[in-house]
Design a protein around this motif. Structure first.
Motif, PDB file in Angstrom:
ATOM      1  N   VAL A  89       0.858  -1.180   0.000  1.00 16.10           N
ATOM      2  CA  VAL A  89       0.000   0.000   0.000  1.00 16.10           C
ATOM      3  C   VAL A  89       0.895   1.230   0.000  1.00 16.10           C
ATOM      4  CG1 VAL A  89      -1.755   1.286   1.271  1.00 16.10           C
ATOM      5  CG2 VAL A  89      -1.818  -1.215   1.251  1.00 16.10           C
ATOM      6  N   ASN A  90       0.725   2.094  -0.978  1.00  9.91           N
ATOM      7  CA  ASN A  90       1.535   3.311  -1.072  1.00  9.91           C
ATOM      8  C   ASN A  90       0.753   4.491  -0.528  1.00  9.91           C
ATOM      9  OD1 ASN A  90       2.454   1.657  -3.845  1.00  9.91           O
ATOM     10  ND2 ASN A  90       4.120   2.581  -2.674  1.00  9.91           N
ATOM     11  N   ARG A  91       1.309   5.101   0.501  1.00 10.48           N
ATOM     12  CA  ARG A  91       0.640   6.251   1.119  1.00 10.48           C
ATOM     13  C   ARG A  91       1.649   7.032   1.943  1.00 10.48           C
ATOM     14  NH1 ARG A  91      -4.404   8.099  -0.412  1.00 10.48           N
ATOM     15  NH2 ARG A  91      -5.543   9.066   1.328  1.00 10.48           N
ATOM     16  N   GLY A 115      12.414   1.648   7.903  1.00 15.49           N
ATOM     17  CA  GLY A 115      12.679   2.433   6.721  1.00 15.49           C
ATOM     18  C   GLY A 115      12.320   1.659   5.465  1.00 15.49           C
ATOM     19  N   PRO A 116      11.797   2.329   4.435  1.00 12.96           N
ATOM     20  CA  PRO A 116      11.413   1.629   3.196  1.00 12.96           C
ATOM     21  C   PRO A 116      12.555   0.827   2.583  1.00 12.96           C
ATOM     22  CG  PRO A 116      10.603   3.887   3.192  1.00 12.96           C
ATOM     23  CD  PRO A 116      11.506   3.771   4.377  1.00 12.96           C
ATOM     24  N   GLU A 117      13.771   1.347   2.714  1.00 11.91           N
ATOM     25  CA  GLU A 117      14.922   0.670   2.119  1.00 11.91           C
ATOM     26  C   GLU A 117      15.274  -0.627   2.827  1.00 11.91           C
ATOM     27  OE1 GLU A 117      16.477   3.300   5.403  1.00 11.91           O
ATOM     28  OE2 GLU A 117      14.921   3.414   3.855  1.00 11.91           O
ATOM     29  N   ASN A 118      14.732  -0.819   4.029  1.00 13.74           N
ATOM     30  CA  ASN A 118      15.064  -2.008   4.821  1.00 13.74           C
ATOM     31  C   ASN A 118      13.956  -3.049   4.880  1.00 13.74           C
ATOM     32  OD1 ASN A 118      17.657  -1.111   5.572  1.00 13.74           O
ATOM     33  ND2 ASN A 118      16.812   0.119   7.249  1.00 13.74           N
ATOM     34  N   MET A 155       4.267   1.509   2.115  1.00  9.96           N
ATOM     35  CA  MET A 155       5.415   2.189   1.524  1.00  9.96           C
ATOM     36  C   MET A 155       5.011   3.622   1.198  1.00  9.96           C
ATOM     37  SD  MET A 155       8.016   0.025   1.275  1.00  9.96           S
ATOM     38  CE  MET A 155       9.087   0.317  -0.126  1.00  9.96           C
ATOM     39  N   PRO A 156       5.966   4.547   1.239  1.00 11.04           N
ATOM     40  CA  PRO A 156       5.614   5.921   0.857  1.00 11.04           C
ATOM     41  C   PRO A 156       5.217   5.996  -0.615  1.00 11.04           C
ATOM     42  CG  PRO A 156       7.978   5.698   1.233  1.00 11.04           C
ATOM     43  CD  PRO A 156       7.360   4.419   1.661  1.00 11.04           C
ATOM     44  N   GLU A 157       4.473   7.039  -0.932  1.00 13.17           N
ATOM     45  CA  GLU A 157       4.043   7.222  -2.311  1.00 13.17           C
ATOM     46  C   GLU A 157       5.246   7.535  -3.204  1.00 13.17           C
ATOM     47  OE1 GLU A 157       0.225   9.639  -2.552  1.00 13.17           O
ATOM     48  OE2 GLU A 157       0.807   9.888  -0.447  1.00 13.17           O
ATOM     49  N   THR A 158       5.233   6.966  -4.378  1.00 10.52           N
ATOM     50  CA  THR A 158       6.304   7.225  -5.331  1.00 10.52           C
ATOM     51  C   THR A 158       6.086   8.588  -5.970  1.00 10.52           C
ATOM     52  OG1 THR A 158       5.039   6.070  -7.025  1.00 10.52           O
ATOM     53  CG2 THR A 158       6.689   4.799  -5.806  1.00 10.52           C
TER      54      THR A 158
END
Length: 944
Positions: A765-767, A841-844, A940-943
């Motif tokens: 889910v991107n938000r 963190g998104p990268e992890n 995940m954060p929005e692209t």
């Protein structure tokens, strides 16, 4: 660690005594007693030669336990520009290697003796202080000695190795990441106005990302060396242990700490005055809620509450707070509420040196100016017209009732409820009289307080200088933000507005106007093992009660009947789900909610009915003296729930205001989306409330269904636990419960037909715009209920939490918090649920998901180590020993066992079941149920 910026308290003793003097002619008519507020003789206070202060008190509840605290009179306000965030970082480092406990050894040891990391073992850092929390067993000399050794190490023996510092950077950065979001962004705008001109605006305890990544080892070592010293410390020990023993421990562990020869001064940082009104308006696209704050800061330093005269002034202020907030509650419950919630008080600010009168309101996104106007007008109304005698009398009754409850339970207080007062006495010199003294003085002074004294307070509270107005809320298309000019214009408008005096309508003296005809008790039985008695009533209902001495002034109440919304059609269920929550807003027995609150002044009793998925329920509590009032309320909720379209409309308005922008928050949006995905195809899934769903709710149908669900009072099972007068309980049951209609319906709930998919699923889910992610891993499987499996799956969750903290937090440095939880429910259908969740963190995300699943697979392949299983067992046993002496534990378990048709005597065999836990059983549970068919939800954060 638990972290708080400031604690706003409205207790009787923390309100300043001289910040707002009454008119001279008024004060001259009152004889002001002389002398200082005496210190509670039950606490021993001492000071070592090196300057360390200590507080000791023997307290036997809970048994065999001592609450230890180390209070350091230094926080983030003491940091230099190079040390931003290091007061809080230093708090973390005390759990990562000391002279006597190498990295991870401290937490490992404490877990082995039943002290749970986070829940029991904890700490917090604020602007002005750092406090460490350690409960320790007192029945084992070795464990007790280790406990005092731990807090000594925290005081001066932290190793601060370079490796440990670098390892902890990631954990603290993850804690900082958790703070990112709308509230943090809006705080950047509002805090400089709230704390105008002060260092507080620049020293949030969490610090900055840049400094946490780049500070040197010496920066944190310098902070520790400069501020962790005995003359800025207090040790507090309260618990089930001889005072002499605790004092000897403190002296032996802390007398050897050297005080610096030339210690740095501990400055008290002030909050400068300002003539103008400051307005801070902050909005954010991800803000879920809308708030308004009005702050009138004193122009002088916050005075101490020291004398008996100060104590009397605190009573006056407490009365004022009660009165103004009663009025705000009436506004909240009005036909057209200007806010969802409103509250006012006089007390502390972020700065110790400054007090303020503050009013808050939670409003709709469009209603900030209306909410501000409402709280300004109510303050202005009090300033012009004061309060009425009837509401004054009710406020006095309420204050006295609350104090009587504390007084009656004075010998039943738990140690954890006592220590905070001593911490505040050390840090802020707040008074610590005995409950007996406070009770006697309040009884003496309360009748002497004049209504004019109360009304006069606000004339000094309200002023044009040192005033701050704060708006925070969402930013979205179609929403016009308030402006500073509009706010200032409103301030002038209210000062000259044509306001009317408050009208106080009288309330009848009886809750039930026509007493019911009493029913009968057809049978009485007892369970000697559990200490319970069960009354079978003539209408078919049963009442099980357990008399205890855990609290002197507490009786808890629960009740249920099988059925609930499971008996509704799908259409009726969807139409009433959100309306059900507003049914009680109408009041009972012809009394509105406002009138009911007035009637309850001076009484300590509450009851709430509810309709859940599989049952109708009651939940409540009462002081023994007000138990009859509780029974009367239950009777009226069966027979006379009011129906009031205006009250329901008020409820819906508040719900819309509060929930209208909920989905703007990434975390709520994530939960909503995952819920929808998991419930695909479920005809009864309602999800989060929305404006549209609230508008579609059917009040008339909900009220009709309520009448149906509560039509058969004889189908209910009632439970009471506490200080029960057994000679009266029978008469109360006959009068108010047995007199209710019984229809012999013997309903059963309808099990849920919908089942979630038992297959692997991964959904992203991107938000949100911040670099924040959330991970949720869940397993679900329908199996026959087995109490042994239920305990095994719960214990597996505890074991896995230990391993995940070690791996994801301590080893990877990738999370601040992580947990696993397992349960086996018997309601509806028997279903195992097991979950792992953590923010990162998104990268992890991928790396940490793999690491978490690797820990699961390790248990599946290698089992649980004896050491980890022993930790979980000890934690269970320690907690159960304490739980057995609480009313809440007994009533919750008696009800749950009855409702799920489990043997209630199993409560007494829990220790045997825990001791029989073994690695093989936990491993088998993991193998069998934590398979490849799990649900993986990722935020995940929005692209861009």
């Amino acid at each position: 660690m638990k972290k708080r910026i400031v604690a706003f308290a409205i207790g009787l003793l923390i309100i300043s005594s001289t910040a707002a003097q009454t008119d001279s002619d008024m004060s001259n008519s009152i004889t002001i007693p002389e002398g200082d507020i005496p210190v509670d003789p039950n606490v021993k206070i001492g000071k070592l030669e090196n300057g360390l202060t200590y507080y000791i008190r023997n307290n036997g509840k809970p048994e065999d336990k001592v609450e230890l605290r180390l209070a350091v009179n230094a926080g983030s306000i003491m940091e230099t520009d190079r040390q931003l965030g290091l007061a809080h970082f230093m708090e973390h480092m005390n759990f990562n290697g000391t002279k006597n406990f190498e990295k991870n050894d401290l937490v490992d040891y404490l877990q082995s003796i039943g002290v749970k990391f986070g829940a029991d073992l904890n700490a917090y850092t604020s602007f002005d202080e750092t406090v460490y929390i350690l409960p320790i067993p007192s029945d084992d000399p070795e464990k007790l000695e280790k406990g005092f050794q731990i807090i000594e190490d925290w005081a001066h023996n932290t190793t601060l190795s370079e490796q440990a510092i670098d390892d902890e950077r990631g954990v603290v950065l993850e804690e900082l990441r958790l703070r990112l979001g709308a509230n943090e962004r809006m705080q950047r705008v509002t805090l400089p106005k709230i704390m105008y001109g002060s260092k507080y605006a620049e020293r949030l305890p969490i610090g900055t990302k840049e400094n946490l990544e780049n500070f040197t080892y010496d920066d944190v070592r310098d902070y520790y060396k400069k501020w962790y010293r005995p003359d800025l410390m207090a040790v507090i020990a309260v618990g089930d242990l001889d005072v002499a023993v605790m004092e000897e421990k403190i002296k032996s562990h802390f007398s050897g700490i050297e005080k610096p020869k030339e210690p740095s001064g501990r400055e008290a940082y002030e909050l400068p005055n300002h003539e103008e009104t400051l307005v801070a308006i902050a909005s954010d696209k991800e803000a879920a809620f809308t708030q308004v704050q009005v702050m009138y800061k004193d122009s002088h330093l916050a005075p101490k509450v020291k004398t008996v005269a100060d104590f009397r002034e605190s009573i006056v202020r407490n009365l004022f707070s009660t009165l103004i907030n009663n009025r705000l509650d009436e506004l909240r419950n009005s036909a057209e509420p200007p806010f969802v919630y409103g509250f006012s008080y006089y007390g502390g600010t972020y700065a110790r040196t400054k007090n303020a009168y503050q009013s808050f309101a939670v409003t709709s996104p469009e209603g900030q100016l209306a909410g501000l106007k409402a709280i300004l007008e109510e303050n202005e109304r009090v300033k012009r017209f004061g309060f009425k005698e009837a509401e004054f009398d009710r406020a006095k009754k309420s204050i006295m009732a609350g104090l009587e409850k504390r007084y009656n339970d004075r010998d039943k207080r738990e140690s954890g409820q006592i220590v905070d007062a001593y911490i505040q006495n050390y840090l802020e010199d707040s008074p610590i009289p005995s409950i007996e003294w406070s009770f006697d003085m309040t009884k003496k002074f309360l009748p002497t307080v004049k209504l004019e004294e109360i009304g006069a307070l606000i004339k000094n509270f309200l002023h044009d200088d040192n005033r701050v107005i704060v708006f925070t809320g969402p930013e979205k298309e179609g929403l016009t933000q308030a402006t500073e000019d509009e706010v200032k214009a409103l301030l002038k408008e209210v000062q000259t507005a044509d306001l009317k005096a408050y009208e106080d309508e009288a309330v009848r003296s009886n809750l039930i106007e026509t007493m019911p005809v009493a029913g009968e008790i057809s049978n009485t039985s007892s369970n000697s093992k559990l200490g319970t008695t069960t009354l079978t009533l003539g209408n078919g209902a049963t009442l099980t009660y357990k008399k205890t001495d855990f609290k002197n002034d507490e009786v808890l109440f629960r009740a249920y009947s099988h059925g609930g919304t499971s008996l509704y059609s799908d259409a009726d269920y969807l139409a009433t789900t959100f309306a059900n929550q507003g049914l009680t807003e109408a009041g009972i027995g012809g009394l509105s909610l406002t009138d009911l609150n007035k009637f309850m002044s001076g009484k300590i009793a509450n009851v709430s009915p509810s309709i859940r998925g599989f049952s109708e329920n009651f939940r409540g509590s009462a002081a023994p003296k007000d138990l009859e009032t509780l029974f009367q309320m239950v009777h009226l909720y069966f027979t006379s729930l009011n129906k009031d379209d205006e009250a329901y409309s008020s409820f819906i308005t508040k719900q819309k205001s509060f929930l209208g922008n909920l989905m703007a928050n990434p975390q709520f949006y994530f939960q909503d989306q995952i819920g929808k995905i998991k419930n695909e195809g479920n005809p009864r899934y309602t999800g989060f409330p929305t404006t549209e769903k609230l508008d579609a709710s059917d009040y008339n149908l909900a009220y009709q269904k309520y009448q149906e669900r509560f039509a058969d009072a004889g189908d209910f099972h009632y439970f009471l636990v506490g200080n029960i007068d057994e000679e009266k309980i029978g008469e109360l049951a006959k009068t108010y419960l047995a007199s209710l209609p019984g229809k012999n319906s013997n309903e059963k709930y309808v099990p849920t037909k919908f089942r979630r998919k038992d297959k692997f699923q991964k959904h992203i889910v991107n938000r949100g715009t911040d670099p924040k992610s959330n991970v949720s891993i869940t397993w679900e499987e329908e199996i026959p209920y087995d109490s042994k499996i239920a305990l095994n799956i719960a214990a597996l969750g505890e074991v896995l939490t230990i391993k995940l903290v070690e791996r994801l937090r301590e080893q990877e440095g990738g999370v601040y918090g992580v947990g696993a939880r397992g349960s086996l429910s018997k309601m509806s259908f028997s279903n195992i649920t097991f979950s792992i969740s953590f923010p990162c963190g998104p990268e992890n995300v991928d790396k940490l998901v793999d690491a978490a699943l690797a820990e699961v697979n390790k248990i599946k392949s290698e089992g649980v180590t004896p050491e980890d299983l022993a930790k979980v067992k000890e934690t269970y046993l320690v907690k159960r020993k304490e739980d057995l002496k609480t009313n809440e534990f007994w009533i919750s378990n008696l009800l749950a066992n009855h409702q799920e048709e489990r043997d209630s005597n199993s409560i007494l065999s829990f220790e045997d079941k825990v001791n029989s836990l073994n690695s093989n059983d936990l491993q088998e549970v993991a193998k069998k149920y934590l398979d490849e068919n799990y649900f993986l939800g990722i935020l995940m954060p929005e692209t861009k």
